[in-house]
Design an enzyme around this catalytic site. Sequence first.
Site, mmCIF file in Angstrom:
data_model
loop_
_atom_site.group_PDB
_atom_site.id
_atom_site.type_symbol
_atom_site.label_atom_id
_atom_site.label_comp_id
_atom_site.label_asym_id
_atom_site.label_seq_id
_atom_site.Cartn_x
_atom_site.Cartn_y
_atom_site.Cartn_z
ATOM 1 N N TRP A 100 0.794 -1.245 -0.183
ATOM 2 C CA TRP A 100 0.018 -0.003 0.051
ATOM 3 C C TRP A 100 0.844 1.189 0.068
ATOM 4 C CZ3 TRP A 100 -4.194 -1.332 -1.907
ATOM 5 C CH2 TRP A 100 -4.812 -2.386 -1.573
ATOM 6 N N ASP A 167 -1.660 6.795 6.206
ATOM 7 C CA ASP A 167 -2.787 5.569 5.629
ATOM 8 C C ASP A 167 -3.155 4.711 6.856
ATOM 9 O OD1 ASP A 167 -4.322 3.573 4.934
ATOM 10 O OD2 ASP A 167 -2.783 3.276 3.234
ATOM 11 N N LYS A 191 -12.108 -1.975 6.497
ATOM 12 C CA LYS A 191 -11.184 -3.027 7.501
ATOM 13 C C LYS A 191 -11.647 -2.756 8.881
ATOM 14 C CE LYS A 191 -8.135 -3.777 3.708
ATOM 15 N NZ LYS A 191 -7.588 -2.537 3.141
HETATM 16 C C1 LIG Z 1 -7.056 -1.914 2.148
HETATM 17 C C2 LIG Z 1 -5.940 -0.995 2.155
HETATM 18 C C3 LIG Z 1 -5.929 -0.026 1.378
HETATM 19 C C4 LIG Z 1 -6.618 0.112 0.066
HETATM 20 O O1 LIG Z 1 -7.935 0.476 0.437
HETATM 21 P P1 LIG Z 1 -8.923 0.842 -0.715
HETATM 22 O O2 LIG Z 1 -10.052 1.285 0.145
HETATM 23 O O3 LIG Z 1 -9.213 -0.629 -1.470
HETATM 24 O O4 LIG Z 1 -8.505 1.703 -1.714
HETATM 25 C C5 LIG Z 1 -4.850 1.297 1.301
HETATM 26 N N1 LIG Z 1 -4.068 0.814 2.641
HETATM 27 C C6 LIG Z 1 -4.056 0.191 3.214
HETATM 28 C C7 LIG Z 1 -3.350 0.234 4.737
HETATM 29 C C8 LIG Z 1 -5.056 -0.875 3.296
HETATM 30 O O5 LIG Z 1 -4.911 -2.176 4.177
#
Ligand SMILES: *Cc1c(COP(=O)(O)O)cnc(C)c1O
Length: 350
Positions: A100, A167, A191
């Site tokens: 990511w 993030d 998540k």
């Molecule tokens: C799943 C994830 C993403 C991507 O998320 P989307 O909503 O599918 O774009 C980005 N960063 C992390 C840390 C993730 O676990």
Amino acid sequence: MNKVHNFSAGPAILPQEAIEAGKEALTNFANTGLSILEVSHRSRQYVAVMDEARALVKKLWNLNDDYEVMYLHGGASTQFLMVAYNLLNTKACYIDTGVWSSKSIKEAGLFGEVDIIASSKDKNYTYIPKDYIIPTDADYLHITSNNTIYGSQMHKFPETALPLVCDMSSDIFSRKIDANQFDIMYAGAQKNLGPAGATLVVVKKDVLGKVSRQIPSMMDYKIHMSKGSMFNTPPAFPVYVVLQTLKWIDKTGIETIENRNRAKADLLYNEIDTNESFVGAVAKEDRSYMNATFLLNDDSQNEAFLNACQEANISGIKGHRSVGGFRASMYNALELDSVQALVNVMQTFK
Ligand SMILES: *Cc1c(COP(=O)(O)O)cnc(C)c1O
């Protein structure tokens, strides 16, 4: 039906209360007699949902009005480019701790120079880099607090005078943090917060307005802020479920949630470390409390272990294809007895 132990990495387990409230809103939203799917986002009832969902994030994180909370479309992946669009003038710093992070680096590269000040790619992202120098002449530093695929987590955040962007998609509201050290925090909901489709973005307003480029409206934080996340139709139902999860977090308390998450992770990691059939995939001090990755010493037994998990109603344990082995995602709503069920299978398997 027997309880299914849901270790899915994302979309992932949610508090049962949030799902029940979502079900109710599908048929009778806020006593309107209508489904939340068929009412205007400008209705009084829906505006109240959006306002509360934004306010609760500020409350949970102790943020004052220097910060603005938004719910946007496009997932965390759209934030990879929105951050750069809105903040990157000449150079940005990134710490590369997994897939990511590297995707966010790729997007930022479209807008300016990217300085990758540290990376754990040399060891397939099995640790968090610690010795690095943060330049002072960059527009911001971007980090990923929890690496969902590899199972590593930052237990300490970098100290810097640069605007700090994080993030937090896979460990948001899983532990007490000082949110005021960050300037932008974002997370795809699926998540630890709610259904896929909503993305939480928190921005400290004073980091904006410093780039010289023109920003298309849908990419412009200032526009979304000025419209209270209603510049266009928001992801109405996902935000509603996120609100229910936030209420559950508020009621439970982040400290309690953190303690539960630690108890779950300690139980599983202890089994990984004492059961000679298994080995952990990540440096011990950098292990994630959310996503635990582990391998069988004899990988010819992988199928057999997955079958044993399936028989015990354990779902979502297969590791990401880039790491192999197994991954147990233990998000906030997962209960300790689910981890115990997994540990029992591991013990029997030995
Ligand atoms: C799943 C994830 C993403 C991507 O998320 P989307 O909503 O599918 O774009 C980005 N960063 C992390 C840390 C993730 O676990």
